[in-house]
Design an enzyme around this catalytic site. Structure first.
Site, PDB file in Angstrom:
ATOM      1  N   HIS A   1      -9.560  -1.902  -4.301  1.00 13.00           N
ATOM      2  CA  HIS A   1      -8.406  -2.255  -3.483  1.00 13.00           C
ATOM      3  C   HIS A   1      -7.463  -3.198  -4.234  1.00 13.00           C
ATOM      4  CE1 HIS A   1      -5.941  -2.480   0.042  1.00 13.00           C
ATOM      5  NE2 HIS A   1      -5.771  -3.757  -0.264  1.00 13.00           N
TER       6      HIS A   1
ATOM      7  N   ASP B   1      -3.518  -2.755  -4.790  1.00 14.51           N
ATOM      8  CA  ASP B   1      -2.512  -3.789  -4.536  1.00 14.51           C
ATOM      9  C   ASP B   1      -1.619  -4.031  -5.760  1.00 14.51           C
ATOM     10  OD1 ASP B   1      -3.110  -4.421  -1.897  1.00 14.51           O
ATOM     11  OD2 ASP B   1      -4.448  -6.075  -2.423  1.00 14.51           O
TER      12      ASP B   1
ATOM     13  N   HIS C   1       0.836  -1.209   0.000  1.00 16.04           N
ATOM     14  CA  HIS C   1       0.000   0.000   0.000  1.00 16.04           C
ATOM     15  C   HIS C   1       0.871   1.260   0.000  1.00 16.04           C
ATOM     16  CE1 HIS C   1      -3.189  -2.689   2.126  1.00 16.04           C
ATOM     17  NE2 HIS C   1      -2.979  -3.048   0.875  1.00 16.04           N
TER      18      HIS C   1
ATOM     19  N   HIS D   1      -1.034 -11.204  -4.479  1.00 16.30           N
ATOM     20  CA  HIS D   1       0.341 -10.703  -4.398  1.00 16.30           C
ATOM     21  C   HIS D   1       1.352 -11.637  -5.056  1.00 16.30           C
ATOM     22  CE1 HIS D   1      -0.994  -7.406  -2.048  1.00 16.30           C
ATOM     23  NE2 HIS D   1      -1.499  -8.177  -1.116  1.00 16.30           N
TER      24      HIS D   1
HETATM   25 ZN   LIG Z   1      -3.906  -4.645  -0.037  1.00 16.59          ZN
END
Ligand SMILES: [Zn+2]
Length: 300
Positions: free
Chosen positions: A233, A237, A77, A260
């Site tokens: 969001h 990311d 973030h 991720h």
């Molecule tokens: Zn995040």
């Protein structure tokens, strides 16, 4: 020339790590041109790890960096805020291994950077401009990047939950659009995952103050900040994870059901495919943000 930037003065904030639950103080400090974003562990005598795809390690519901004995977790973030406000060079000093989660979004980091102020340097910024498509697929997860005159992101998510069956959004990134449409979107977690994560020693700092918690029937928080806060969001990311490339991107990033691990593996793949991109300097007119804006809008 579009100059590289750092922050004008040092600034700090305090919070807790989402996964560790540890208290942490984070300081941003000005840095020289071409030094990039470097994480420094004050509690380890100032050992550093650069924010680079080659140092990614320990992906566990967040993006971590490791180099020798140094580890820094949950960088995404903050990285998204830095790249989107055009901060090319900065030292991020921590006294604990995890970046504070703050409110679960990038908005507090935007505020911090704006309070510190932005300082142009005398060296040109170079962008990574995509010349041909690249993609990475793992099962039903996919991420790709295509040539474009701008940095754009399209993200779609599909969870087995009535609120999240399908959300999709495309955004052309600039400093303004990131701040207004993406930065304040919070991280989210499914209630039925919380217990399992805690057994693994994760999400120990998680609460309704720093995450949207999704139950079988709705959310436990009072309200969403956007109707489609979840996919926003995910865009946050992926911007933060792709920032580990170390240069702002010019290309159209398209992701479906990513996370991720997929994002950071793709960042490394893009860097390795050196024939698929070139480095360019921004136009003189591109004074704000990381995204060249002098060319006319092309509708596609
Ligand atoms: Zn995040």
């Amino acid at each position: 020339m579009n100059p590289q930037r750092t922050i004008r003065r040092s600034i700090s904030c305090a919070g807790i790590g989402l996964h560790s639950g540890n208290k942490v103080t984070l300081s941003l400090k000005p840095a020289a041109a071409d030094s990039g974003v470097r994480f420094r562990r004050a509690d380890l005598g100032g050992l550093e790890v650069a924010a680079a795809a080659e140092h990614v390690g320990g992906i566990n519901y967040a993006t971590g960096l490791t180099r020798d004995a140094v580890r820094v977790d949950t960088v995404e973030h903050l990285m998204a805020a830095l790249v989107s406000l055009g901060i090319d060079n900065v030292v991020v000093e921590l006294n604990s291994p995890e970046v504070p989660i703050m409110d679960g979004s990038a908005a507090p980091f935007i505020y911090l950077i704006q309070e510190a102020g932005v300082k142009p340097l005398t060296t040109a910024r170079k962008y990574l401009k995509v010349l041909r498509p690249m993609s990475l697929t793992r099962g039903d997860k996919r991420i790709a990047i295509y040539p474009s005159d701008y940095f754009k992101v399209t993200y779609s998510i599909a969870y087995d939950h009535p609120m999240l069956r399908h959300q999709s959004r495309t955004i052309r990134l600039s400093e303004e659009t990131f701040v207004e449409e993406i930065a304040s979107a919070r991280t989210f977690i499914f209630l039925n995952e919380v217990e399992r994560l805690r057994q693994q020693g994760l999400a120990l700092g998680g609460s309704l103050e720093n995450a949207i918690v999704i139950s079988d029937t709705g959310i436990l928080n009072n309200a969403l900040r956007f109707d489609d806060e979840f996919v926003r969001h995910k865009i946050l990311d992926v911007i933060g994870d792709m920032a580990l490339i170390g240069r702002p991107l010019i290309g159209h990033l398209v992701a479906h059901r990513g996370g991720h691990a997929l994002h950071t593996a793709f960042a490394a793949q893009v860097l390795a495919q050196t024939d698929a991109w070139t480095l360019v300097e921004g136009e003189a007119a591109d004074l704000r943000g990381t995204v060249p804006s002098a060319a006319p809008v092309r509708v596609s």
